[in-house]
Enzyme design. Structure first.
Site, PDB file in Angstrom:
ATOM      1  N   ASP E  44      -1.776 -17.250   2.234  1.00  0.00           N
ATOM      2  CA  ASP E  44      -1.789 -16.569   0.941  1.00  0.00           C
ATOM      3  C   ASP E  44      -0.374 -16.511   0.363  1.00  0.00           C
ATOM      4  O   ASP E  44      -0.136 -15.876  -0.656  1.00  0.00           O
ATOM      5  CB  ASP E  44      -2.385 -15.162   1.055  1.00  0.00           C
ATOM      6  CG  ASP E  44      -1.729 -14.332   2.154  1.00  0.00           C
ATOM      7  OD1 ASP E  44      -0.816 -14.837   2.834  1.00  0.00           O
ATOM      8  OD2 ASP E  44      -2.127 -13.168   2.329  1.00  0.00           O
ATOM      9  N   TRP E 169      -5.523  -6.420   6.927  1.00  0.00           N
ATOM     10  CA  TRP E 169      -4.081  -6.589   7.000  1.00  0.00           C
ATOM     11  C   TRP E 169      -3.494  -5.206   6.726  1.00  0.00           C
ATOM     12  O   TRP E 169      -3.697  -4.671   5.622  1.00  0.00           O
ATOM     13  CB  TRP E 169      -3.609  -7.509   5.887  1.00  0.00           C
ATOM     14  CG  TRP E 169      -3.636  -8.989   6.065  1.00  0.00           C
ATOM     15  CD1 TRP E 169      -2.548  -9.814   5.983  1.00  0.00           C
ATOM     16  CD2 TRP E 169      -4.753  -9.863   6.275  1.00  0.00           C
ATOM     17  NE1 TRP E 169      -2.933 -11.137   6.147  1.00  0.00           N
ATOM     18  CE2 TRP E 169      -4.280 -11.199   6.335  1.00  0.00           C
ATOM     19  CE3 TRP E 169      -6.132  -9.651   6.453  1.00  0.00           C
ATOM     20  CZ2 TRP E 169      -5.106 -12.300   6.540  1.00  0.00           C
ATOM     21  CZ3 TRP E 169      -6.961 -10.746   6.658  1.00  0.00           C
ATOM     22  CH2 TRP E 169      -6.457 -12.051   6.714  1.00  0.00           C
ATOM     23  N   TYR E 171      -0.188  -3.190   6.279  1.00  0.00           N
ATOM     24  CA  TYR E 171       1.268  -3.272   6.132  1.00  0.00           C
ATOM     25  C   TYR E 171       1.786  -1.980   5.541  1.00  0.00           C
ATOM     26  O   TYR E 171       1.596  -1.722   4.346  1.00  0.00           O
ATOM     27  CB  TYR E 171       1.639  -4.409   5.162  1.00  0.00           C
ATOM     28  CG  TYR E 171       1.353  -5.785   5.683  1.00  0.00           C
ATOM     29  CD1 TYR E 171       1.322  -6.062   7.052  1.00  0.00           C
ATOM     30  CD2 TYR E 171       1.145  -6.844   4.797  1.00  0.00           C
ATOM     31  CE1 TYR E 171       1.077  -7.343   7.514  1.00  0.00           C
ATOM     32  CE2 TYR E 171       0.901  -8.133   5.264  1.00  0.00           C
ATOM     33  CZ  TYR E 171       0.871  -8.375   6.625  1.00  0.00           C
ATOM     34  OH  TYR E 171       0.618  -9.643   7.092  1.00  0.00           O
ATOM     35  N   ARG E 173       4.117   0.481   3.737  1.00  0.00           N
ATOM     36  CA  ARG E 173       5.015   0.157   2.640  1.00  0.00           C
ATOM     37  C   ARG E 173       5.017   1.338   1.683  1.00  0.00           C
ATOM     38  O   ARG E 173       3.975   1.936   1.426  1.00  0.00           O
ATOM     39  CB  ARG E 173       4.462  -1.088   1.925  1.00  0.00           C
ATOM     40  CG  ARG E 173       5.430  -1.792   1.023  1.00  0.00           C
ATOM     41  CD  ARG E 173       4.894  -3.146   0.596  1.00  0.00           C
ATOM     42  NE  ARG E 173       4.859  -4.112   1.712  1.00  0.00           N
ATOM     43  CZ  ARG E 173       4.508  -5.396   1.563  1.00  0.00           C
ATOM     44  NH1 ARG E 173       4.128  -5.850   0.377  1.00  0.00           N
ATOM     45  NH2 ARG E 173       4.526  -6.221   2.602  1.00  0.00           N
ATOM     46  N   LYS E 203      -4.738  -6.597  11.562  1.00  0.00           N
ATOM     47  CA  LYS E 203      -3.571  -7.464  11.638  1.00  0.00           C
ATOM     48  C   LYS E 203      -2.348  -6.665  11.218  1.00  0.00           C
ATOM     49  O   LYS E 203      -2.313  -6.088  10.125  1.00  0.00           O
ATOM     50  CB  LYS E 203      -3.768  -8.650  10.698  1.00  0.00           C
ATOM     51  CG  LYS E 203      -2.657  -9.667  10.783  1.00  0.00           C
ATOM     52  CD  LYS E 203      -1.963  -9.774   9.453  1.00  0.00           C
ATOM     53  CE  LYS E 203      -0.851 -10.791   9.500  1.00  0.00           C
ATOM     54  NZ  LYS E 203      -0.322 -11.039   8.154  1.00  0.00           N
ATOM     55  N   LYS E 205       2.274  -6.357  11.777  1.00  0.00           N
ATOM     56  CA  LYS E 205       3.477  -7.093  12.150  1.00  0.00           C
ATOM     57  C   LYS E 205       3.935  -6.658  13.532  1.00  0.00           C
ATOM     58  O   LYS E 205       3.650  -5.530  13.960  1.00  0.00           O
ATOM     59  CB  LYS E 205       4.585  -6.797  11.134  1.00  0.00           C
ATOM     60  CG  LYS E 205       4.283  -7.386   9.763  1.00  0.00           C
ATOM     61  CD  LYS E 205       5.444  -7.175   8.793  1.00  0.00           C
ATOM     62  CE  LYS E 205       5.103  -7.759   7.425  1.00  0.00           C
ATOM     63  NZ  LYS E 205       5.975  -7.248   6.356  1.00  0.00           N
ATOM     64  N   GLY E 277       1.180 -18.032   9.570  1.00  0.00           N
ATOM     65  CA  GLY E 277       1.129 -18.803   8.341  1.00  0.00           C
ATOM     66  C   GLY E 277       2.365 -19.640   8.111  1.00  0.00           C
ATOM     67  O   GLY E 277       2.442 -20.795   8.549  1.00  0.00           O
ATOM     68  N   ARG E 278       3.361 -19.039   7.457  1.00  0.00           N
ATOM     69  CA  ARG E 278       4.579 -19.754   7.085  1.00  0.00           C
ATOM     70  C   ARG E 278       5.200 -20.537   8.233  1.00  0.00           C
ATOM     71  O   ARG E 278       5.643 -21.668   8.068  1.00  0.00           O
ATOM     72  CB  ARG E 278       5.631 -18.749   6.577  1.00  0.00           C
ATOM     73  CG  ARG E 278       5.437 -18.399   5.127  1.00  0.00           C
ATOM     74  CD  ARG E 278       6.346 -17.265   4.754  1.00  0.00           C
ATOM     75  NE  ARG E 278       5.950 -16.016   5.428  1.00  0.00           N
ATOM     76  CZ  ARG E 278       6.700 -14.918   5.426  1.00  0.00           C
ATOM     77  NH1 ARG E 278       7.890 -14.920   4.844  1.00  0.00           N
ATOM     78  NH2 ARG E 278       6.265 -13.826   6.006  1.00  0.00           N
TER      79      ARG E 278
END
Lengths: 301, 301, 301, 301, 301
Positions: E44, E169, E171, E173, E203, E205, E277-278
């Site tokens: 994404d 996901w 995260y 923040r 999911k 980090k 991903g990346r």
């Protein structure tokens, strides 16, 4: 990636990826994965003929788990059954063995005004149970035709939105002689109607050389029909020149030799596969597994 | 925690916790709590046969409160009745005695084209009244089959969403002889159909040794059917090899001795319990309580 | 506060305060306020029998205003009528005279396949018109039973949500002899069915000593049925042992003496009141008022 | 049948039997069954304060099963938790341990414009999971009041239709001093608001003798407030003169002696029970069970 | 049948067979099939960071087909992406490669009042495209928390009905320092919140040893946190004591050696897998395939 499967799926261009994906899943499971052929284990005989007649020949069949187990063990592409039998195994087999929810069913206890199955489950059930397709029986020839065709019109529209293909059992019945029900012209006609109603997969009985319709007789004079392979070829042609998947039932219980010969003919005629219920689950387990594997070997070529 | 109850519930894996919880509640109430057996008091005879015929034998039965009281006093697992009777007691008994709302009913005043009960209440009513399950009667064999099966398809789907299990009364009726209605092949078939329609609990009549269907006769030659226990065993087997709860009605009023012998046979054959209406509430209170307790003692083993 | 009214209402525990409040309103209006008895003026004869036959005997009845006026003047608890008649008076009488909207009706012009009234108004209409209840006619015995029972199932559920009780006119009709329609067993059965369908108030005809059902005959041997009072007692008992309000119609026009004797018998038998139409509005005004007051005097005791 | 429970439930007359039945179920489970008192185990601290802070003191608490087990073992009336924790245990405990689905939750990670919990589950979830009630937190004093009150207006309406009572956690927060949040006038006010919003059970913190509102000060001069029992008495009185069930949280972790003394005061003041989370599950298992049992012993009297 | 997979699925008892089946499918695809571990390829970043920044490092990534191809070639369990990318490949890959539709997304162009992704696709899309799950990002800590939690509450309810699991996901923040976003207490908290919101797979980090919350600090003193494995162990524990599947993202691009060491730590700490991903698609194809295979080899053990 299987070229033959992708070539078959190309005939369904225009269908959404959910429907395509489930058709691909059916053709990528079991022993025949990737061959473009299918052998499906259907068990609706308990509903259609009663439990004693269906399961007494091999009492393992009383247990719903047995059928899912048999389908997996023998390497079938999918397992098809009414709501109760699917509910009994979906929790355990979902995500591995493709399940086909038979959403209408008939039984021998009642005598309805015209041949017409009852709606017994729904697309919502199919989703809840993680099924890969719905199955629906039509009886072309029945005076209840219009109601049935409208039911499947609505259900397959709903199924498609949810990414589920429709498998149509097409059994001519009603306005015809008993032998007419399996006559070549009738089987081809019934299969064609299913395709026209939007079926993704059609299931019919193996046709005989009998021609039922007087209006159709002369057209069938030149069509080869001596062997089952010949007749199957005409049925496949009648299914959009082979652009729709058409599979054949085994019908009445018969000897293994007769059955395998029939499968050879189906295969020679271009059938996409077989849907074999009673002839499998009514045999003892070892024999059933062997039979299904032999059938698959024929289709595998 | 009862191992036997949990083992029974494991056959319903895939159902949501609401449905499982209500089934567990039914099996954790009353004298038979935790045994995996059930005795349910059903009182729909006022509706089905008229008040005089139903309640004159023991006039306490005119009062709806009496039945809930009798169910509690004798230690039943649950009480089943039509809307009006449930409305009359739910406020007082809800949260203690599991209530089963009978959502369709028939009566003897009318003669409908084919056997088919009328829808008389709804899942919404069941929730409003705090019920633990809905009850629905199907008449396999009726020409009205398709309409009935579609009704219960829709109602049980709605019930499941609300966490309510479906208990199906399955009485073959219509296209068969009078004795066929309780013939072993027919009872087993009717029970199997209910399971396939997704029933969580099935209720049938005790089967006789009569075989109704010519197409089924030969399959029943080797099935033991001399004793009621033998026949019950086949019916239980026909309910997904015992993976669905099947209970038996007491049927026509009879002597206490006959009734208890019948219960012993049911128990020996593997029945999950009994649903006993007329034979209980038409007796004087003390006798009814004694009878129900004796019945429970047999199931308790 | 009336103890007798509250005692009656306690049998409806579990109903929401809107329904309870409207039942209380019906029992706290007019001459019989607080007695737990009711006399209701129903005028659906124009619809059911035609205007000439209904209103020519006393032409004041052509004017809808007359009936509401008569109900108020004579001290009735409520006025019941089809949509049009209620629309004609609700604006003026709402808030004083409880109005009951008769939501289905039949007429003599048509002959339907089986006895079944047409739905002619709705719960929404009842709310718009400020009514205190809906009225619904069922014909137990009719082959159209299933459709009717399902209609009232749905309408009474909707009415309850809106705080409106359901008054059920229960007239057996169809699968029986003409005299069977008012036979004791049939009237009791029809009343019981209405209660089971969730009626808050039941209206039946005064029963005769005739017994219609062979299956019920023996149970009626010991039930006293010589006097109307005896028979009414059995009907009240059949309505959940007197826990549901049951009122009786006057039936065919008759002499004042006969009528008052009938009322005395109803009262002696424990009826909760009377619903008197033709016998009231077809008489000249003064006579009608006098009659209704005499009827109320009997119920007041 | 417990007279004290029925007397409490009589204050909820007008509620439907589903709601009454679930309240009765809460009061008929565990050690305090039938006493009209409740001890509920709530575990939303993982969500509200984070897992480390909540469960590190007793790491058994990381496992959702532990809390349901603790509730059963110690004899609690019910277990309350957010969606995930209920999903993790409903299949196993449904039908035995009443479950309360906490449908909104807050966490310490975010700082919202005004104190307001997020909606995290639904009435549909509560039904699917077989819960006996929904729980909802309001923050009277918050600038987000209107949105919260409208949310619970809608959710409790939906819950009631499904027969589920609403338990309201009422924590004043926002437009007040820190000590004001537990001041007697504020706690009483917050509890009263919950009752006015239709809560069936109210949960507040034990009040201190602090009075927050200048406009209320003089009215509190004569109200006894020296002991916690005195203050609890005023809160109970503020809950419709004791006609709504009000229970108290244990608040900050404290010594066992302090806690039990607090419970004695709650009981002396007429509290209907206690909802004790951190003080229970953060202790070692044996200690937690002992504590909960001691608490119940006090309420049992 | 894989025992380890079935043991993991047993923690989801109570979910319907559709959800279970899709979770089973995710765990029965690719190199890690049957191990109970997962490596998912998510793409994404085009949406989240822009195409140049995302795909210029390896321009094959501009082509949506490349990512699905990479997932298949390297043996991933599934491929996750926003609507457009899924639409671009579903027709070809559906039925073989499990697809996860990311139903909300954020981008770097806009700056919203608080961190909150936009809803970009629907459950209906997921069905039409034949996906096996939906993916949803929450930002615990954001002032937009309430809206996000309510969105996923509604979407996961709809997804579950259709047999689709929810992958969250999570995260943190918003209301915290930059390093707080990956602090151990925050990651564990964010993971726990996702589980409480009903996520089937979470999911997060990889956590650092930083502790963000003052209120939580003392509880983290005794929790081992020196190695990533230690910290992962605490996160897994925070996900219902390991009863929910939790997988970890690779985060910022890094060297292969660092990455594989990180995976070793994740595996040692009990992570259920990785979502990478990346670090995969920004490498040249051969390197990416090699990396993913090395990652899988570590999880395979």
């Amino acid at each position: 990636m299987s070229e033959v499967v992708e070539r078959i799926l190309s005939n369904y261009a225009g269908e959404n990826p959910g429907v395509i994906g489930n058709l691909r899943r059916l053709m990528h499971t079991g022993t025949l994965a990737g061959t473009g052929k299918m052998v499906i284990l259907p068990v609706d005989q308990g509903f259609e003929h009663g439990p004693g007649r269906s399961f007494e020949p091999n009492p393992q069949g009383y247990d719903p788990e047995y059928h899912a187990y048999l389908a997996v063990k023998s390497g079938c592409n999918a397992y098809a059954a009414p709501l109760g039998f699917i509910e009994a195994v979906a929790h355990k087999h979902g995500g591995r063995l493709p399940l086909i929810l038979k959403v209408n069913n008939s039984d021998l206890l009642a005598k309805t005004a015209s041949p017409q199955s009852a709606l017994t489950s729904s697309v919502e059930d199919a989703l809840r149970l993680g099924c890969s397709a719905i199955g629906f029986t039509i009886y072309p020839g029945s005076a209840g035709r219009n109601e049935m065709y409208e039911q499947i019109r609505d259900m397959s529209r709903e199924a498609r939105k949810a990414g589920l293909p429709t498998i149509m059992w097409s059994y001519a019945r009603g306005n015809m002689s008993k032998e007419g029900e399996t006559g070549l012209d009738v089987i081809a006609y019934a299969a064609h109607i299913a395709c026209q109603l939007g079926a993704h997969v059609v299931k019919v009985k193996p046709p005989t050389a009998h021609i039922e319709g007087d209006d159709r007789r002369k057209f069938y004079e030149k069509i080869p029909k001596d062997t089952l392979a010949d007749r199957v070829r005409h049925v496949v042609k009648s299914c959009f020149d082979g652009k729709r998947i058409v599979i054949f039932s085994g019908g009445e219980p018969k000897t293994t030799a007769d059955l395998l010969e029939e499968i050879r003919q189906l295969n020679a005629g271009g059938a996409f596969g077989s849907i074999m219920g009673r002839n499998a689950f009514q045999r003892p387990e070892a024999e059933a597994v062997k039979l299904l594997q032999d059938v698959m070997a024929i289709f595998k070529g």
